[in-house]
Design a protein around this motif. Sequence first.
Motif, mmCIF file in Angstrom:
data_model
loop_
_atom_site.group_PDB
_atom_site.id
_atom_site.type_symbol
_atom_site.label_atom_id
_atom_site.label_comp_id
_atom_site.label_asym_id
_atom_site.label_seq_id
_atom_site.Cartn_x
_atom_site.Cartn_y
_atom_site.Cartn_z
ATOM 1 N N ILE A 59 45.034 30.955 39.851
ATOM 2 C CA ILE A 59 44.290 31.698 38.834
ATOM 3 C C ILE A 59 43.107 32.449 39.451
ATOM 4 O O ILE A 59 42.753 33.546 39.013
ATOM 5 C CB ILE A 59 43.800 30.749 37.721
ATOM 6 N N SER A 60 42.506 31.860 40.467
ATOM 7 C CA SER A 60 41.307 32.460 41.061
ATOM 8 C C SER A 60 41.611 33.566 42.061
ATOM 9 O O SER A 60 40.715 34.345 42.406
ATOM 10 C CB SER A 60 40.481 31.375 41.764
ATOM 11 N N LEU A 61 42.832 33.663 42.533
ATOM 12 C CA LEU A 61 43.153 34.581 43.631
ATOM 13 C C LEU A 61 42.825 36.036 43.310
ATOM 14 O O LEU A 61 42.011 36.670 43.997
ATOM 15 C CB LEU A 61 44.630 34.445 44.007
ATOM 16 N N ILE A 62 43.439 36.586 42.275
ATOM 17 C CA ILE A 62 43.245 38.005 41.972
ATOM 18 C C ILE A 62 41.811 38.308 41.564
ATOM 19 O O ILE A 62 41.210 39.268 42.070
ATOM 20 C CB ILE A 62 44.246 38.477 40.896
ATOM 21 N N PRO A 63 41.181 37.525 40.654
ATOM 22 C CA PRO A 63 39.776 37.815 40.325
ATOM 23 C C PRO A 63 38.847 37.759 41.535
ATOM 24 O O PRO A 63 37.923 38.569 41.645
ATOM 25 C CB PRO A 63 39.425 36.726 39.303
ATOM 26 N N THR A 64 39.073 36.817 42.448
ATOM 27 C CA THR A 64 38.215 36.712 43.629
ATOM 28 C C THR A 64 38.377 37.912 44.539
ATOM 29 O O THR A 64 37.394 38.474 45.043
ATOM 30 C CB THR A 64 38.522 35.419 44.411
ATOM 31 N N VAL A 65 39.615 38.329 44.759
ATOM 32 C CA VAL A 65 39.869 39.503 45.601
ATOM 33 C C VAL A 65 39.270 40.755 44.967
ATOM 34 O O VAL A 65 38.631 41.572 45.646
ATOM 35 C CB VAL A 65 41.381 39.683 45.837
ATOM 36 N N MET A 66 39.450 40.909 43.651
ATOM 37 C CA MET A 66 38.915 42.088 42.978
ATOM 38 C C MET A 66 37.385 42.066 42.915
ATOM 39 O O MET A 66 36.740 43.109 42.975
ATOM 40 C CB MET A 66 39.492 42.187 41.565
ATOM 41 N N ILE A 91 39.657 43.997 36.177
ATOM 42 C CA ILE A 91 39.855 45.385 35.726
ATOM 43 C C ILE A 91 38.991 46.337 36.548
ATOM 44 O O ILE A 91 39.467 47.386 37.014
ATOM 45 C CB ILE A 91 39.515 45.514 34.227
ATOM 46 N N LEU A 92 37.728 45.975 36.744
ATOM 47 C CA LEU A 92 36.809 46.833 37.492
ATOM 48 C C LEU A 92 37.250 46.977 38.945
ATOM 49 O O LEU A 92 37.215 48.075 39.517
ATOM 50 C CB LEU A 92 35.395 46.249 37.421
ATOM 51 N N GLY A 93 37.670 45.874 39.548
ATOM 52 C CA GLY A 93 38.111 45.918 40.934
ATOM 53 C C GLY A 93 39.340 46.793 41.118
ATOM 54 O O GLY A 93 39.415 47.581 42.067
ATOM 55 N N ILE A 94 40.301 46.683 40.209
ATOM 56 C CA ILE A 94 41.511 47.509 40.287
ATOM 57 C C ILE A 94 41.158 48.981 40.123
ATOM 58 O O ILE A 94 41.673 49.850 40.842
ATOM 59 C CB ILE A 94 42.528 47.068 39.218
ATOM 60 N N ALA A 95 40.257 49.285 39.174
ATOM 61 C CA ALA A 95 39.845 50.675 38.944
ATOM 62 C C ALA A 95 39.167 51.256 40.178
ATOM 63 O O ALA A 95 39.436 52.394 40.579
ATOM 64 C CB ALA A 95 38.916 50.748 37.732
ATOM 65 N N LEU A 96 38.280 50.477 40.802
ATOM 66 C CA LEU A 96 37.587 50.946 42.004
ATOM 67 C C LEU A 96 38.559 51.115 43.164
ATOM 68 O O LEU A 96 38.476 52.071 43.939
ATOM 69 C CB LEU A 96 36.481 49.970 42.388
#
Length: 264
Positions: A188-195, A247-252
């Motif tokens: 669960i933490s993988l994508i949010p942490t990377v972003m 969302i912010l990380g993907i947008a950036l």
Amino acid sequence: MKNGTFARPFSLKVYLLIIFALSWPFQIAYPFLGEAFKPLLLVSMIMVAVGSYIAGKFVFRDGFENAGWQWGRPRHCVYAFILALFLWVFPRVIEQLLGIYKAPQEVSPATILAGFLLSFTITLIPAFGEEFGWRGYLLPRLFARYSTRRALLLHGFITWVWHLPVLVVMGLKMTGNPLVSVPLVMLISLIPTVMHAVVFAYIWSSTQSLAVATVYHAAFDEVRDTLEGSVGLGPLSQNWQMLILTILGIALLWKAKWKTRQLQ
């Protein structure tokens, strides 16, 4: 050969070996020693800077010229605080207003503010430790080797791996089978942490300032910890920041113009 001494080319494997060898023991020791030793996590953050300094000064001898030695503008620091407040305070207020999660105890705003200012001040140095290491030292070298997106994702994945001892402890504290809870927390933490690492990188890259990135890092950590230790964090608060940062990380990652040339 640099400054009359031989220097080896930058090696990601050697760099990470130095960082993990210096910092992980503190993360691993903390859960065995108990909550009274939680400051060991701050020491672990500082060790990222120590390891990066050793790498840049004595191992690779490639220096720190492009780390981001600017103070940045005051408004950048204000924006950093606003983002931290939006990620943590906004959902907590919504929880309180809608009755989703009530504070377990009555705490005055003055007490909360005083607690935050103290912890924020203490966390500035450890926060700088991570920012100097991950953004100031590592990321420019990844930008020089890989495409912008690949470098950002790789540096984000590395920061996730670095947090694994803490994530394992979080999984072990959950009720149920640890063979399920630990992998679940990690996944669960993988994508949010990377972003989130991408967000950190954008703040640092756009301002060319380790100072601004450090302010955001300390604000993010201590707004969270101050609320958790005073009025508590409900389910919306805990999941809101993960959603927004993803969302912010993907947008950036997809649309932002990254200042990589000046950092190589």
